[in-house]
Design a protein around this motif. Structure first.
Motif, PDB file in Angstrom:
ATOM      1  N   LEU A  24       0.837  -1.202   0.000  1.00  0.00           N
ATOM      2  CA  LEU A  24       0.000   0.000   0.000  1.00  0.00           C
ATOM      3  C   LEU A  24       0.866   1.244   0.000  1.00  0.00           C
ATOM      4  O   LEU A  24       1.901   1.300   0.664  1.00  0.00           O
ATOM      5  CB  LEU A  24      -0.898   0.007   1.235  1.00  0.00           C
ATOM      6  CG  LEU A  24      -1.906  -1.122   1.350  1.00  0.00           C
ATOM      7  CD1 LEU A  24      -2.641  -1.033   2.672  1.00  0.00           C
ATOM      8  CD2 LEU A  24      -2.886  -1.117   0.191  1.00  0.00           C
ATOM      9  N   ASP A  25       0.424   2.257  -0.755  1.00  0.00           N
ATOM     10  CA  ASP A  25       1.164   3.519  -0.738  1.00  0.00           C
ATOM     11  C   ASP A  25       0.760   4.301   0.516  1.00  0.00           C
ATOM     12  O   ASP A  25      -0.187   3.929   1.219  1.00  0.00           O
ATOM     13  CB  ASP A  25       0.953   4.309  -2.031  1.00  0.00           C
ATOM     14  CG  ASP A  25      -0.460   4.865  -2.214  1.00  0.00           C
ATOM     15  OD1 ASP A  25      -1.127   5.220  -1.219  1.00  0.00           O
ATOM     16  OD2 ASP A  25      -0.887   4.962  -3.375  1.00  0.00           O
ATOM     17  N   PRO A  26       1.467   5.384   0.842  1.00  0.00           N
ATOM     18  CA  PRO A  26       1.180   6.132   2.073  1.00  0.00           C
ATOM     19  C   PRO A  26      -0.258   6.635   2.174  1.00  0.00           C
ATOM     20  O   PRO A  26      -0.839   6.631   3.262  1.00  0.00           O
ATOM     21  CB  PRO A  26       2.181   7.291   2.021  1.00  0.00           C
ATOM     22  CG  PRO A  26       3.323   6.747   1.231  1.00  0.00           C
ATOM     23  CD  PRO A  26       2.691   5.866   0.187  1.00  0.00           C
ATOM     24  N   GLN A  27      -0.858   7.070   1.051  1.00  0.00           N
ATOM     25  CA  GLN A  27      -2.240   7.555   1.106  1.00  0.00           C
ATOM     26  C   GLN A  27      -3.206   6.414   1.419  1.00  0.00           C
ATOM     27  O   GLN A  27      -4.146   6.576   2.196  1.00  0.00           O
ATOM     28  CB  GLN A  27      -2.639   8.242  -0.201  1.00  0.00           C
ATOM     29  CG  GLN A  27      -4.043   8.842  -0.159  1.00  0.00           C
ATOM     30  CD  GLN A  27      -4.185   9.890   0.944  1.00  0.00           C
ATOM     31  OE1 GLN A  27      -3.436  10.842   0.982  1.00  0.00           O
ATOM     32  NE2 GLN A  27      -5.148   9.717   1.843  1.00  0.00           N
ATOM     33  N   GLU A  28      -2.978   5.257   0.824  1.00  0.00           N
ATOM     34  CA  GLU A  28      -3.841   4.106   1.107  1.00  0.00           C
ATOM     35  C   GLU A  28      -3.713   3.696   2.576  1.00  0.00           C
ATOM     36  O   GLU A  28      -4.707   3.395   3.231  1.00  0.00           O
ATOM     37  CB  GLU A  28      -3.476   2.944   0.180  1.00  0.00           C
ATOM     38  CG  GLU A  28      -3.822   3.226  -1.271  1.00  0.00           C
ATOM     39  CD  GLU A  28      -3.150   2.284  -2.253  1.00  0.00           C
ATOM     40  OE1 GLU A  28      -3.665   2.168  -3.383  1.00  0.00           O
ATOM     41  OE2 GLU A  28      -2.119   1.660  -1.913  1.00  0.00           O
ATOM     42  N   GLN A  29      -2.499   3.701   3.105  1.00  0.00           N
ATOM     43  CA  GLN A  29      -2.287   3.388   4.519  1.00  0.00           C
ATOM     44  C   GLN A  29      -3.007   4.406   5.404  1.00  0.00           C
ATOM     45  O   GLN A  29      -3.643   4.033   6.397  1.00  0.00           O
ATOM     46  CB  GLN A  29      -0.790   3.372   4.841  1.00  0.00           C
ATOM     47  CG  GLN A  29      -0.053   2.223   4.197  1.00  0.00           C
ATOM     48  CD  GLN A  29       1.456   2.316   4.414  1.00  0.00           C
ATOM     49  OE1 GLN A  29       1.938   3.034   5.277  1.00  0.00           O
ATOM     50  NE2 GLN A  29       2.197   1.578   3.608  1.00  0.00           N
ATOM     51  N   SER A  55      -7.229   0.894  -2.484  1.00  0.00           N
ATOM     52  CA  SER A  55      -6.676   0.964  -3.828  1.00  0.00           C
ATOM     53  C   SER A  55      -6.896   2.379  -4.351  1.00  0.00           C
ATOM     54  O   SER A  55      -8.033   2.777  -4.616  1.00  0.00           O
ATOM     55  CB  SER A  55      -7.362  -0.057  -4.746  1.00  0.00           C
ATOM     56  OG  SER A  55      -6.829   0.023  -6.053  1.00  0.00           O
ATOM     57  N   GLY A  56      -5.800   3.127  -4.462  1.00  0.00           N
ATOM     58  CA  GLY A  56      -5.935   4.525  -4.870  1.00  0.00           C
ATOM     59  C   GLY A  56      -6.790   5.265  -3.867  1.00  0.00           C
ATOM     60  O   GLY A  56      -6.565   5.181  -2.663  1.00  0.00           O
ATOM     61  N   ASN A  57      -7.821   5.973  -4.360  1.00  0.00           N
ATOM     62  CA  ASN A  57      -8.680   6.720  -3.442  1.00  0.00           C
ATOM     63  C   ASN A  57      -9.912   5.930  -2.997  1.00  0.00           C
ATOM     64  O   ASN A  57     -10.813   6.481  -2.377  1.00  0.00           O
ATOM     65  CB  ASN A  57      -9.078   8.077  -4.046  1.00  0.00           C
ATOM     66  CG  ASN A  57      -9.946   7.936  -5.273  1.00  0.00           C
ATOM     67  OD1 ASN A  57     -10.121   6.849  -5.814  1.00  0.00           O
ATOM     68  ND2 ASN A  57     -10.489   9.043  -5.735  1.00  0.00           N
ATOM     69  N   TRP A  58      -9.949   4.635  -3.309  1.00  0.00           N
ATOM     70  CA  TRP A  58     -11.034   3.766  -2.844  1.00  0.00           C
ATOM     71  C   TRP A  58     -10.582   3.023  -1.598  1.00  0.00           C
ATOM     72  O   TRP A  58      -9.489   2.454  -1.569  1.00  0.00           O
ATOM     73  CB  TRP A  58     -11.431   2.746  -3.920  1.00  0.00           C
ATOM     74  CG  TRP A  58     -12.233   3.349  -5.020  1.00  0.00           C
ATOM     75  CD1 TRP A  58     -11.759   3.816  -6.212  1.00  0.00           C
ATOM     76  CD2 TRP A  58     -13.635   3.572  -5.034  1.00  0.00           C
ATOM     77  NE1 TRP A  58     -12.782   4.317  -6.959  1.00  0.00           N
ATOM     78  CE2 TRP A  58     -13.951   4.176  -6.263  1.00  0.00           C
ATOM     79  CE3 TRP A  58     -14.650   3.310  -4.121  1.00  0.00           C
ATOM     80  CZ2 TRP A  58     -15.248   4.521  -6.603  1.00  0.00           C
ATOM     81  CZ3 TRP A  58     -15.939   3.664  -4.470  1.00  0.00           C
ATOM     82  CH2 TRP A  58     -16.237   4.262  -5.693  1.00  0.00           C
TER      83      TRP A  58
END
Length: 150
Positions: A32-37, A108-111
């Protein structure tokens, strides 16, 4: 963040379908990228802290003022205040109502999606409209829930 809450409704099949139909290279195949985390951490705070402790003044940290929420019974609320008004009755008949876990978490991304378990005890009269109530049974309940957000 727009949040759609879908309370108890056979979510296991939906979650299974979502997890088994992800294309190669999708969230299941990577870290997961930082935003997803951050989104998943926000969901945990929302469920375990804000919702479970009825901290409605903090709901705006994770919900847009113009949030649209769709419920399993087909009803919809538009706006943060109507959404809060729809949440509050859950605590009238079960003051100990809370979210106890998020066993399934997907980002996943912004979801972002979490499946969780809500518990409580039916200790107070449950309003059912027209001034009528259902008498408390003293029985505990456990419900599956899911929140899907973009």
């Amino acid at each position: 963040m727009r949040t759609t809450r879908l309370f108890p409704f056979g979510i296991v099949g939906l979650m299974t379908a979502m997890l088994t139909t992800l294309p190669a290279g999708h969230a299941a195949d990577r870290a997961l990228d930082p935003q997803e985390q951050a989104n998943l951490a926000n969901f945990d705070d929302l469920g375990f802290n804000v919702y479970s402790n009825q901290r409605w003044d903090q709901l705006g940290r994770s919900h847009a003022k113009n949030i649209v929420v769709h419920y399993p019974n087909g009803s919809t609320t538009k706006g943060l205040d109507p959404h809060i008004a729809a949440l509050k009755p859950m605590f009238v008949f079960a003051p100990d109502h809370k979210i106890i876990d998020h066993p399934s978490r997907i980002a996943s991304g912004n979801w972002t999606t979490v499946m969780g378990t809500m518990t409580g005890t039916f200790t107070q009269p449950m309003p059912v409209g027209d001034g009528k109530t259902i008498a408390p049974t003293g029985k505990a309940f456990k419900l599956d829930m899911v929140t899907i957000s973009r």
